[in-house]
Design an enzyme around this catalytic site. Sequence first.
Site, PDB file in Angstrom:
ATOM      1  N   LYS A   1      -7.294  -0.396 -10.369  1.00 19.30           N
ATOM      2  CA  LYS A   1      -7.953  -1.078  -9.248  1.00 19.30           C
ATOM      3  C   LYS A   1      -9.170  -0.268  -8.786  1.00 19.30           C
ATOM      4  CE  LYS A   1      -7.058  -2.795  -4.542  1.00 19.30           C
ATOM      5  NZ  LYS A   1      -7.951  -1.937  -3.746  1.00 19.30           N
TER       6      LYS A   1
ATOM      7  N   HIS B   1     -13.109  -1.723  -2.976  1.00 18.53           N
ATOM      8  CA  HIS B   1     -12.270  -1.218  -1.874  1.00 18.53           C
ATOM      9  C   HIS B   1     -12.633  -1.907  -0.549  1.00 18.53           C
ATOM     10  CE1 HIS B   1      -9.377   2.239  -1.384  1.00 18.53           C
ATOM     11  NE2 HIS B   1      -9.491   1.838  -0.141  1.00 18.53           N
TER      12      HIS B   1
ATOM     13  N   TYR C   1      -1.901   5.770  -4.562  1.00 19.60           N
ATOM     14  CA  TYR C   1      -2.872   6.857  -4.478  1.00 19.60           C
ATOM     15  C   TYR C   1      -2.224   8.073  -5.129  1.00 19.60           C
ATOM     16  CZ  TYR C   1      -5.735   4.357  -1.026  1.00 19.60           C
ATOM     17  OH  TYR C   1      -6.541   3.449  -0.394  1.00 19.60           O
TER      18      TYR C   1
ATOM     19  N   THR D   1      -5.209   2.887  -7.568  1.00 20.36           N
ATOM     20  CA  THR D   1      -6.535   2.889  -6.947  1.00 20.36           C
ATOM     21  C   THR D   1      -7.336   4.068  -7.490  1.00 20.36           C
ATOM     22  OG1 THR D   1      -5.824   1.736  -4.963  1.00 20.36           O
ATOM     23  CG2 THR D   1      -7.783   3.103  -4.757  1.00 20.36           C
TER      24      THR D   1
ATOM     25  N   SER E   1       0.825  -1.204   0.000  1.00 21.80           N
ATOM     26  CA  SER E   1       0.000   0.000   0.000  1.00 21.80           C
ATOM     27  C   SER E   1       0.862   1.258   0.000  1.00 21.80           C
ATOM     28  CB  SER E   1      -0.896   0.001   1.250  1.00 21.80           C
ATOM     29  OG  SER E   1      -1.533   1.254   1.409  1.00 21.80           O
TER      30      SER E   1
END
Length: 372
Positions: A230, A254, A129, A155, A106
């Site tokens: 994603k 998510h 992100y 994402t 992440s």
Amino acid sequence: MEITNVTEYEAIAKEKLPKMVYDYYASGAEDQWTLQENRNAFARILFRPRILIDVSKIDMTTTILGFKISMPIMVAPTAMQKMAHPEGEYATARAASAAGTIMTLSSWATSSVEEVASTGPGIRFFQLYVYKNRKVVEQLVRRAERAGFKAIALTVDTPRLGRRESDIKNRFTLPPYLTLKNFEGLDLGKMDEANDSGLASYVAGQIDRTLSWKDVQWLQTITKMPILVKGVITGEDARIAVQAGAAGIIVSNHGARQLDYVPATISALEEVVKATQGRIPVFLDGGVRRGTDVFKALALGASGIFIGRPVVFSLAAEGEAGVRKVLQMLRDEFELTMALSGCRNLKEITRNHITTEWDTPRPSAPRPSARL
């Protein structure tokens, strides 16, 4: 207590973790309807096993974006893993590597891309992100590439953070002894306590709401790594992802933490697969807790699946050994499901091996006419 399935780790994690941390990992958005549905939808898909097939040898290996892995079960990005266990992402990286599969790190990890790379060999993807400060994004992508990461999982479903009421009640924030390691030393503001969720406030301040399909193409200009999109759950967006040059799609809601009352990912999967027309691989993220779930996803066209919560719950319970056990249990269950369905390799898993609630009823045999 002997752990015999993945789900049992959640109760242990709940006992071990502070309430704020457990609730952060476990909860979904608003009414948590989609959170329940991510699991329930799997139960509405039934098997049509084939029999009398020699299943003495089962091959679960597959190739993802050119990388050979031991099974189509991979580790999804989950944030802030050192809240679960002091070893955090280090433990997860080692467990995934030992299992011969892919770990996705992440952006909001409590270990940096360099630190995770230092744990040893392994195939790793990086979840991204996009921040308002694009220089930070560029720098981070380049660091991931230098550290040997093999793909970006972009994402796309988080222009704002979903309303997670547990986090609001708990005034969720990152414990003071931890940091978002990938952003350490950058002047990006901290995740401080807020009047609601500290994470929601942080996202509102940092994440770029202008993110659009143009940015998928922009990312391709700053990295050679393939881009997985994603957060796709419709056929319309799947077609655009193909046109935008995505290397793959991860069907994801998510973990039911963004918009509530969207379909379970397993329910959205087939529509996305059909829309891509086989041009790029499609993966499933969300709700997988059994090897039977893995089989169902592959039967509906997925090239592989990602697990999230089972990783952090097993990490909280038993550290690296717990994550290794989760990956092994899912592998064993998946192999058994293949054998009992008459499939010797992944190519043999077909749509004909399952039946779903949205299938048209199979025509029944005509009844013999009654004699008068």
